[in-house]
Motif scaffolding. Structure first.
Motif, PDB file in Angstrom:
ATOM      1  N   ASN A   1      -5.155   3.192  -8.450  1.00  0.00           N
ATOM      2  CA  ASN A   1      -5.717   2.774  -9.954  1.00  0.00           C
ATOM      3  C   ASN A   1      -5.972   1.070  -9.933  1.00  0.00           C
ATOM      4  OD1 ASN A   1      -6.080   5.374 -10.624  1.00  0.00           O
ATOM      5  ND2 ASN A   1      -3.756   5.307 -11.308  1.00  0.00           N
ATOM      6  N   GLU A   2      -5.118   0.292  -9.118  1.00  0.00           N
ATOM      7  CA  GLU A   2      -5.373  -1.096  -9.361  1.00  0.00           C
ATOM      8  C   GLU A   2      -5.547  -1.765  -7.871  1.00  0.00           C
ATOM      9  OE1 GLU A   2      -1.663  -2.641 -11.387  1.00  0.00           O
ATOM     10  OE2 GLU A   2      -1.456  -0.758 -12.159  1.00  0.00           O
ATOM     11  N   VAL A   3      -4.841  -1.726  -7.034  1.00  0.00           N
ATOM     12  CA  VAL A   3      -5.171  -2.324  -5.602  1.00  0.00           C
ATOM     13  C   VAL A   3      -6.382  -1.963  -5.110  1.00  0.00           C
ATOM     14  CG1 VAL A   3      -4.217  -2.735  -3.294  1.00  0.00           C
ATOM     15  CG2 VAL A   3      -2.778  -2.358  -5.195  1.00  0.00           C
ATOM     16  N   LEU A   4      -6.654  -0.608  -4.890  1.00  0.00           N
ATOM     17  CA  LEU A   4      -8.074  -0.528  -4.241  1.00  0.00           C
ATOM     18  C   LEU A   4      -9.370  -0.905  -5.109  1.00  0.00           C
ATOM     19  CD1 LEU A   4      -7.177   3.113  -2.714  1.00  0.00           C
ATOM     20  CD2 LEU A   4      -7.633   0.931  -1.425  1.00  0.00           C
ATOM     21  N   PRO A   5      -9.417  -0.588  -6.290  1.00  0.00           N
ATOM     22  CA  PRO A   5     -10.541  -1.147  -7.166  1.00  0.00           C
ATOM     23  C   PRO A   5     -10.566  -2.577  -6.906  1.00  0.00           C
ATOM     24  CG  PRO A   5      -9.356   0.373  -8.320  1.00  0.00           C
ATOM     25  CD  PRO A   5      -8.651   0.235  -7.249  1.00  0.00           C
ATOM     26  N   LYS A   6      -9.775  -3.374  -6.888  1.00  0.00           N
ATOM     27  CA  LYS A   6      -9.675  -4.685  -6.882  1.00  0.00           C
ATOM     28  C   LYS A   6      -9.971  -5.142  -5.375  1.00  0.00           C
ATOM     29  CE  LYS A   6      -5.635  -6.172  -9.501  1.00  0.00           C
ATOM     30  NZ  LYS A   6      -4.610  -6.717  -9.660  1.00  0.00           N
ATOM     31  N   TRP A   7      -9.700  -4.520  -4.248  1.00  0.00           N
ATOM     32  CA  TRP A   7     -10.083  -4.578  -3.046  1.00  0.00           C
ATOM     33  C   TRP A   7     -11.554  -4.449  -2.804  1.00  0.00           C
ATOM     34  CZ3 TRP A   7      -8.265  -6.858   1.233  1.00  0.00           C
ATOM     35  CH2 TRP A   7      -8.773  -6.529   2.598  1.00  0.00           C
TER      36      TRP A   7
ATOM     37  N   GLN B   1     -11.597 -10.937   4.147  1.00  0.00           N
ATOM     38  CA  GLN B   1     -11.120 -11.273   5.405  1.00  0.00           C
ATOM     39  C   GLN B   1     -10.210 -12.128   5.463  1.00  0.00           C
ATOM     40  OE1 GLN B   1     -14.368 -13.409   7.360  1.00  0.00           O
ATOM     41  NE2 GLN B   1     -13.430 -13.258   9.441  1.00  0.00           N
ATOM     42  N   ALA B   2      -9.697 -13.118   4.472  1.00  0.00           N
ATOM     43  CA  ALA B   2      -8.636 -13.776   4.475  1.00  0.00           C
ATOM     44  C   ALA B   2      -7.354 -12.855   4.434  1.00  0.00           C
ATOM     45  CB  ALA B   2      -8.830 -14.721   3.542  1.00  0.00           C
ATOM     46  N   ILE B   3      -7.499 -11.819   3.456  1.00  0.00           N
ATOM     47  CA  ILE B   3      -6.275 -10.951   3.308  1.00  0.00           C
ATOM     48  C   ILE B   3      -6.004 -10.261   4.634  1.00  0.00           C
ATOM     49  CG2 ILE B   3      -5.380  -9.031   2.102  1.00  0.00           C
ATOM     50  CD1 ILE B   3      -7.022 -10.248  -0.583  1.00  0.00           C
ATOM     51  N   GLN B   4      -6.996  -9.524   5.218  1.00  0.00           N
ATOM     52  CA  GLN B   4      -6.986  -9.088   6.530  1.00  0.00           C
ATOM     53  C   GLN B   4      -6.321  -9.806   7.549  1.00  0.00           C
ATOM     54  OE1 GLN B   4     -11.030  -7.727   6.612  1.00  0.00           O
ATOM     55  NE2 GLN B   4     -10.509  -5.651   6.448  1.00  0.00           N
ATOM     56  N   GLN B   5      -6.738 -11.036   7.658  1.00  0.00           N
ATOM     57  CA  GLN B   5      -6.177 -11.842   8.949  1.00  0.00           C
ATOM     58  C   GLN B   5      -4.766 -12.120   8.649  1.00  0.00           C
ATOM     59  OE1 GLN B   5      -8.466 -15.267   8.269  1.00  0.00           O
ATOM     60  NE2 GLN B   5     -10.007 -14.801   9.807  1.00  0.00           N
TER      61      GLN B   5
ATOM     62  N   SER C   1      -5.834 -17.223  -4.113  1.00  0.00           N
ATOM     63  CA  SER C   1      -5.535 -17.316  -5.572  1.00  0.00           C
ATOM     64  C   SER C   1      -4.432 -16.290  -5.759  1.00  0.00           C
ATOM     65  CB  SER C   1      -6.779 -16.528  -6.303  1.00  0.00           C
ATOM     66  OG  SER C   1      -7.013 -15.230  -5.780  1.00  0.00           O
ATOM     67  N   GLU C   2      -3.917 -16.667  -7.014  1.00  0.00           N
ATOM     68  CA  GLU C   2      -2.690 -15.596  -7.218  1.00  0.00           C
ATOM     69  C   GLU C   2      -2.982 -14.232  -7.346  1.00  0.00           C
ATOM     70  OE1 GLU C   2       0.528 -16.110  -8.078  1.00  0.00           O
ATOM     71  OE2 GLU C   2       0.100 -18.147  -7.565  1.00  0.00           O
ATOM     72  N   GLU C   3      -4.296 -13.631  -7.420  1.00  0.00           N
ATOM     73  CA  GLU C   3      -4.694 -12.260  -7.261  1.00  0.00           C
ATOM     74  C   GLU C   3      -4.727 -12.058  -6.040  1.00  0.00           C
ATOM     75  OE1 GLU C   3      -8.433  -9.392  -8.976  1.00  0.00           O
ATOM     76  OE2 GLU C   3      -8.651 -11.582  -8.683  1.00  0.00           O
ATOM     77  N   ASP C   4      -5.305 -12.870  -5.028  1.00  0.00           N
ATOM     78  CA  ASP C   4      -5.465 -12.249  -3.504  1.00  0.00           C
ATOM     79  C   ASP C   4      -3.750 -12.335  -3.298  1.00  0.00           C
ATOM     80  OD1 ASP C   4      -8.067 -12.427  -3.944  1.00  0.00           O
ATOM     81  OD2 ASP C   4      -8.281 -14.362  -2.850  1.00  0.00           O
TER      82      ASP C   4
END
Length: 81
Positions: free
Chosen positions: A11-17, A26-30, A57-60
């Motif tokens: 409900n939270e992580v996947l919709p943001k992703w 890509q930055a997160i995947q790295q 960012s804080e969200e990232d």
């Protein structure tokens, strides 16, 4: 994963992703690739290192933390870690 954790991811992580710009994903995947085979303690230490998350960012950072604890692409932690 507990039912609460599954709900949080669904409900939270996947919709943001899915809404993230490709360069942010890509930055997160790295960073996830760096974290994927680390034990929990080393992963947490790296996640708390400002140099590791520089420019995010804080969200990232929150998304990275959530995904890193799901062991995306990595093996699960050994018991009691």
């Amino acid at each position: 994963m507990t039912p609460e954790q599954r709900d949080h991811v669904r409900n939270e992580v996947l919709p943001k992703w899915k809404q993230m710009a490709p360069d942010r994903r890509q930055a997160i995947q790295q960073r996830l690739r760096v974290l994927q085979n680390m034990p929990e303690s080393a992963r947490n230490q790296r996640l708390n290192d400002p140099n590791f998350t520089r420019g995010m960012s804080e969200e990232d950072r929150a998304t990275l933390r959530d995904l890193s604890h799901l062991h995306v692409g990595g093996a699960p932690d050994p018991p009691n870690e």
